[in-house]
Design a protein around this motif. Sequence first.
Motif, short mmCIF file in Angstrom:
data_model
loop_
_atom_site.label_atom_id
_atom_site.label_comp_id
_atom_site.label_asym_id
_atom_site.label_seq_id
_atom_site.Cartn_x
_atom_site.Cartn_y
_atom_site.Cartn_z
N MET A 1 42.89 48.57 39.19
CA MET A 1 42.65 47.14 39.31
C MET A 1 42.94 46.38 38.03
SD MET A 1 41.66 46.15 42.23
CE MET A 1 41.58 47.06 43.72
N GLU A 2 43.73 46.98 37.18
CA GLU A 2 44.09 46.32 35.93
C GLU A 2 44.88 45.04 36.19
OE1 GLU A 2 46.59 47.24 31.90
OE2 GLU A 2 45.73 48.92 33.00
N TRP A 3 45.69 45.04 37.25
CA TRP A 3 46.48 43.85 37.57
C TRP A 3 45.59 42.67 37.90
CZ3 TRP A 3 45.70 41.99 42.46
CH2 TRP A 3 45.13 42.87 43.38
N MET A 4 44.42 42.95 38.53
CA MET A 4 43.51 41.86 38.88
C MET A 4 42.92 41.24 37.62
SD MET A 4 40.23 41.98 41.40
CE MET A 4 40.83 41.43 42.95
N ILE A 5 42.68 42.06 36.61
CA ILE A 5 42.14 41.54 35.36
C ILE A 5 43.15 40.60 34.70
CG2 ILE A 5 41.38 42.19 33.04
CD1 ILE A 5 40.33 44.82 34.29
N TRP A 6 44.43 41.03 34.66
CA TRP A 6 45.45 40.21 34.02
C TRP A 6 45.72 38.92 34.80
CZ3 TRP A 6 46.53 40.66 29.22
CH2 TRP A 6 46.38 41.89 28.59
N ILE A 7 45.73 39.02 36.11
CA ILE A 7 45.94 37.81 36.92
C ILE A 7 44.76 36.85 36.74
CG2 ILE A 7 46.05 36.95 39.30
CD1 ILE A 7 47.76 39.40 39.95
N GLY A 8 43.55 37.40 36.74
CA GLY A 8 42.36 36.57 36.53
C GLY A 8 42.36 35.92 35.16
N ALA A 9 42.82 36.66 34.15
CA ALA A 9 42.89 36.08 32.81
C ALA A 9 43.91 34.95 32.76
CB ALA A 9 43.24 37.16 31.80
N ALA A 10 45.03 35.11 33.45
CA ALA A 10 46.04 34.05 33.48
C ALA A 10 45.51 32.81 34.21
CB ALA A 10 47.30 34.56 34.15
N ILE A 11 44.82 33.03 35.32
CA ILE A 11 44.25 31.91 36.06
C ILE A 11 43.20 31.19 35.22
CG2 ILE A 11 42.84 31.29 38.07
CD1 ILE A 11 44.27 33.56 39.58
N SER A 12 42.37 31.96 34.55
CA SER A 12 41.34 31.38 33.69
C SER A 12 41.96 30.60 32.54
CB SER A 12 40.43 32.49 33.17
OG SER A 12 39.36 31.94 32.47
N LEU A 13 43.02 31.13 31.97
CA LEU A 13 43.71 30.43 30.88
C LEU A 13 44.32 29.12 31.38
CD1 LEU A 13 44.44 30.65 27.90
CD2 LEU A 13 46.53 31.79 28.60
N ALA A 14 44.84 29.13 32.60
CA ALA A 14 45.37 27.89 33.19
C ALA A 14 44.25 26.86 33.36
CB ALA A 14 46.03 28.19 34.53
N GLY A 15 43.07 27.32 33.76
CA GLY A 15 41.93 26.41 33.89
C GLY A 15 41.51 25.82 32.56
N VAL A 16 41.52 26.64 31.51
CA VAL A 16 41.17 26.15 30.18
C VAL A 16 42.23 25.15 29.70
CG1 VAL A 16 40.87 26.84 27.77
CG2 VAL A 16 39.79 28.16 29.57
N GLY A 17 43.49 25.41 30.03
CA GLY A 17 44.54 24.45 29.71
C GLY A 17 44.32 23.13 30.43
N GLY A 18 43.86 23.21 31.67
CA GLY A 18 43.54 21.99 32.42
C GLY A 18 42.40 21.23 31.79
N LEU A 19 41.41 21.94 31.27
CA LEU A 19 40.30 21.28 30.58
C LEU A 19 40.78 20.57 29.32
CD1 LEU A 19 37.52 23.98 30.99
CD2 LEU A 19 37.63 21.76 32.11
N ALA A 20 41.68 21.23 28.58
CA ALA A 20 42.23 20.60 27.38
C ALA A 20 43.04 19.35 27.76
CB ALA A 20 43.10 21.59 26.63
N TRP A 21 43.76 19.42 28.87
CA TRP A 21 44.53 18.27 29.33
C TRP A 21 43.59 17.11 29.70
CZ3 TRP A 21 46.34 17.01 34.73
CH2 TRP A 21 47.27 15.98 34.72
#
Length: 71
Positions: A1-21
């Motif tokens: 399930m390592e792929w789920m961790i990386w996908i989740g990290a990317a989604i979370s990073l996109a959310g943090v980018g949205g907060l910065a925006w």
Amino acid sequence: MEWMIWIGAAISLAGVGGLAWCIWLAMSARRAQLPDAEMRARLQRVVALNLAALGISAIGLMCVVAGILLG
């Protein structure tokens, strides 16, 4: 399930980018010295985007936790 961790990290990073925006949008609205009604309208839009970005970030974190628990 390592792929789920990386996908989740990317989604979370996109959310943090949205907060910065959202922060950038609110600061630019503040610098524009708009009338009260227009400022309220812009900030209401920013609040909606802020909640969406926070939700996306939470979904990403849930994916990370699920990947850790399942892996």
